[in-house]
Design a protein around this motif. Sequence first.
Motif, mmCIF file in Angstrom:
data_model
loop_
_atom_site.group_PDB
_atom_site.id
_atom_site.type_symbol
_atom_site.label_atom_id
_atom_site.label_comp_id
_atom_site.label_asym_id
_atom_site.label_seq_id
_atom_site.Cartn_x
_atom_site.Cartn_y
_atom_site.Cartn_z
ATOM 1 N N PHE A 1 0.835 -1.209 0.000
ATOM 2 C CA PHE A 1 0.000 0.000 0.000
ATOM 3 C C PHE A 1 0.866 1.253 0.000
ATOM 4 O O PHE A 1 0.976 1.954 0.991
ATOM 5 C CB PHE A 1 -0.903 0.001 1.241
ATOM 6 C CG PHE A 1 -1.946 1.074 1.239
ATOM 7 C CD1 PHE A 1 -2.972 1.067 0.315
ATOM 8 C CD2 PHE A 1 -1.901 2.112 2.165
ATOM 9 C CE1 PHE A 1 -3.936 2.072 0.309
ATOM 10 C CE2 PHE A 1 -2.873 3.112 2.167
ATOM 11 C CZ PHE A 1 -3.888 3.082 1.242
ATOM 12 N N PRO A 2 1.504 1.536 -1.121
ATOM 13 C CA PRO A 2 2.334 2.730 -1.200
ATOM 14 C C PRO A 2 1.503 3.885 -1.731
ATOM 15 O O PRO A 2 1.393 4.065 -2.932
ATOM 16 C CB PRO A 2 3.401 2.318 -2.218
ATOM 17 C CG PRO A 2 2.711 1.321 -3.105
ATOM 18 C CD PRO A 2 1.537 0.741 -2.352
ATOM 19 N N SER A 3 0.905 4.668 -0.831
ATOM 20 C CA SER A 3 -0.050 5.672 -1.318
ATOM 21 C C SER A 3 0.244 7.082 -0.835
ATOM 22 O O SER A 3 -0.664 7.877 -0.670
ATOM 23 C CB SER A 3 -1.463 5.286 -0.882
ATOM 24 O OG SER A 3 -1.686 5.739 0.444
ATOM 25 N N LEU A 4 1.484 7.413 -0.584
ATOM 26 C CA LEU A 4 1.786 8.767 -0.107
ATOM 27 C C LEU A 4 1.492 9.797 -1.186
ATOM 28 O O LEU A 4 1.859 9.621 -2.340
ATOM 29 C CB LEU A 4 3.264 8.871 0.259
ATOM 30 C CG LEU A 4 3.730 8.078 1.471
ATOM 31 C CD1 LEU A 4 5.220 8.321 1.685
ATOM 32 C CD2 LEU A 4 2.947 8.466 2.718
ATOM 33 N N ASN A 5 0.866 10.885 -0.780
ATOM 34 C CA ASN A 5 0.679 11.965 -1.742
ATOM 35 C C ASN A 5 1.821 12.978 -1.640
ATOM 36 O O ASN A 5 2.728 12.834 -0.806
ATOM 37 C CB ASN A 5 -0.709 12.607 -1.581
ATOM 38 C CG ASN A 5 -0.864 13.306 -0.234
ATOM 39 O OD1 ASN A 5 0.099 13.819 0.331
ATOM 40 N ND2 ASN A 5 -2.080 13.330 0.266
ATOM 41 N N LEU A 6 1.770 13.972 -2.509
ATOM 42 C CA LEU A 6 2.859 14.952 -2.585
ATOM 43 C C LEU A 6 3.135 15.617 -1.235
ATOM 44 O O LEU A 6 4.274 15.628 -0.747
ATOM 45 C CB LEU A 6 2.499 16.015 -3.649
ATOM 46 C CG LEU A 6 3.438 17.209 -3.755
ATOM 47 C CD1 LEU A 6 4.852 16.781 -4.101
ATOM 48 C CD2 LEU A 6 2.903 18.199 -4.809
ATOM 49 N N ALA A 7 2.084 16.153 -0.605
ATOM 50 C CA ALA A 7 2.295 16.884 0.644
ATOM 51 C C ALA A 7 2.787 15.947 1.750
ATOM 52 O O ALA A 7 3.599 16.339 2.600
ATOM 53 C CB ALA A 7 1.002 17.580 1.075
ATOM 54 N N GLN A 8 2.331 14.700 1.726
ATOM 55 C CA GLN A 8 2.801 13.742 2.747
ATOM 56 C C GLN A 8 4.277 13.427 2.560
ATOM 57 O O GLN A 8 5.015 13.281 3.532
ATOM 58 C CB GLN A 8 1.975 12.450 2.681
ATOM 59 C CG GLN A 8 0.561 12.621 3.228
ATOM 60 C CD GLN A 8 -0.278 11.368 3.049
ATOM 61 O OE1 GLN A 8 -0.194 10.701 2.012
ATOM 62 N NE2 GLN A 8 -1.073 11.033 4.042
ATOM 63 N N CYS A 9 4.683 13.318 1.315
ATOM 64 C CA CYS A 9 6.089 13.031 1.039
ATOM 65 C C CYS A 9 6.955 14.222 1.470
ATOM 66 O O CYS A 9 8.018 14.044 2.081
ATOM 67 C CB CYS A 9 6.242 12.737 -0.447
ATOM 68 S SG CYS A 9 7.817 12.011 -0.870
ATOM 69 N N VAL A 10 6.487 15.437 1.199
ATOM 70 C CA VAL A 10 7.193 16.641 1.646
ATOM 71 C C VAL A 10 7.216 16.673 3.181
ATOM 72 O O VAL A 10 8.230 17.008 3.799
ATOM 73 C CB VAL A 10 6.523 17.909 1.073
ATOM 74 C CG1 VAL A 10 7.106 19.172 1.699
ATOM 75 C CG2 VAL A 10 6.667 17.946 -0.449
ATOM 76 N N LEU A 11 6.096 16.303 3.766
ATOM 77 C CA LEU A 11 6.002 16.339 5.234
ATOM 78 C C LEU A 11 7.028 15.400 5.878
ATOM 79 O O LEU A 11 7.752 15.783 6.800
ATOM 80 C CB LEU A 11 4.596 15.939 5.677
ATOM 81 C CG LEU A 11 4.340 15.991 7.194
ATOM 82 C CD1 LEU A 11 4.108 17.426 7.654
ATOM 83 C CD2 LEU A 11 3.153 15.117 7.593
ATOM 84 N N LEU A 12 7.091 14.166 5.380
ATOM 85 C CA LEU A 12 8.001 13.189 5.989
ATOM 86 C C LEU A 12 9.459 13.597 5.798
ATOM 87 O O LEU A 12 10.285 13.434 6.697
ATOM 88 C CB LEU A 12 7.762 11.801 5.387
ATOM 89 C CG LEU A 12 6.438 11.140 5.768
ATOM 90 C CD1 LEU A 12 6.272 9.829 5.006
ATOM 91 C CD2 LEU A 12 6.358 10.892 7.272
#
Lengths: 252, 252
Positions: free
Chosen positions: A143-154
């Motif tokens: 379940f690889p479902s990170l969105n753009l803002a989540q990827c920036v957040l992490l």
Amino acid sequence: MSSDAPVMVLVAPQMGENIGAAARAMWNFGLDRMRVVAPRDGWPNERAVALASGAGRLLDDAQLYDGAGEAVADLDYVFATTARQRGLTKPIVSPERAMEQARALIASGQKVGILFGAERAGLENVDIARANAIISVPVNPEFPSLNLAQCVLLTSYEWQRQTADIEPETMEMVKTRFANGLEREKLGDHFEQRLQEAGFFYPVDKGPHMKQSLRNMWGRLPLTLADVQIMHGMLRQFARWKEGSNRTDEPK
Amino acid sequence: MSSDAPVMVLVAPQMGENIGAAARAMWNFGLDRMRVVAPRDGWPNERAVALASGAGRLLDDAQLYDGAGEAVADLDYVFATTARQRGLTKPIVSPERAMEQARALIASGQKVGILFGAERAGLENVDIARANAIISVPVNPEFPSLNLAQCVLLTSYEWQRQTADIEPETMEMVKTRFANGLEREKLGDHFEQRLQEAGFFYPVDKGPHMKQSLRNMWGRLPLTLADVQIMHGMLRQFARWKEGSNRTDEPK
């Protein structure tokens, strides 16, 4: 404040909302240098501004580029974020390892950037090819479902986690402090005395062991002075209760 | 797969979308045990299901509770997430430190949970009081704007980051274990009841605050089951003392 933090480069972002959310994600962790490459809906973008709210300054200050090549031209080391294998020979690192490397590079005076791709397709191989290394967030392969803002957040979180001087553990102490040894000792004495009066240490031959267990507990628990005081208060009140005295006309 | 991961407890979540997004955030990092306490719009929630997409199974399997107390009753150690200082004396840890602790606790056979509050207001103090420690994400103090799903995401990420390659710690526990949520709750009830009888909550208008302080103390102290049992024993004995009954001929 973060002039020595990585530059976050959004390549061909589509929805303004996601650009705004990325700005918020960055600013949550004190990063404020954004570059935007060929945003689908032009620039400035009203919907990005609306969603960025308190992080709007990042959008005002963001630098706009036509292509990813120009956007990374002045950077010494570039990471590309991607969820999929790309068939490119390139180091792949976790966000943790990437931000360790970024920290070392920046400390030696180099400029570091991180490329983030468009919402659905991610980065194109031609842009990934420009990067020195790939950041792959170790998501659940099912379940690889990170969105753009989540990827920036992490990524921003990892930068901040590694660079900020954060106490691993603090204690919110409301008008109190931890009880010292003497205060714990006196609490132990008070309990022992009241419990003795109340007939708690029974049978008699087990008394010494019970007392030692209690002393050990008072020694082990992280009691504050306020805790100790409230416990003294409880013991005094149990004694008043036993005596049948009434506290309603006593000062508290 | 993640039966030994922390349980994520959403307390009074409002929008179904956010519940769905929290499920996605969890499943991205392989966590799949969700509990939901008093969701505003009932349960199951169609909008949560719509947004969860591939993580819908977490919602199907989620356990529903009326109150946070019930939701943590079987848990041995509970973290509460909060952005603000709450005026409660309680350890405050970073997500990093919290997941280190969670890993050690879980490795020694204990059940760990993390409480997340409602979208705007966060957790209420009465729920935070039930927790052993507070998780505070070290966001930019000028811009602390994490939403529910982001908070779940960062916590889940930390869990996964650390469980990938860090050796578990264990703790020495002599013939006992830590008291779980239900055991702490019952100890709190017993104290409250006896102290009420004994006239401890005086003056009356300070009673609620005194009770909350006590609940917070029972939530915070690392009490073992043996500690809890000895405290129940003390309370019973104070009551016997009050009644004038003599224990010398009772079985211990």
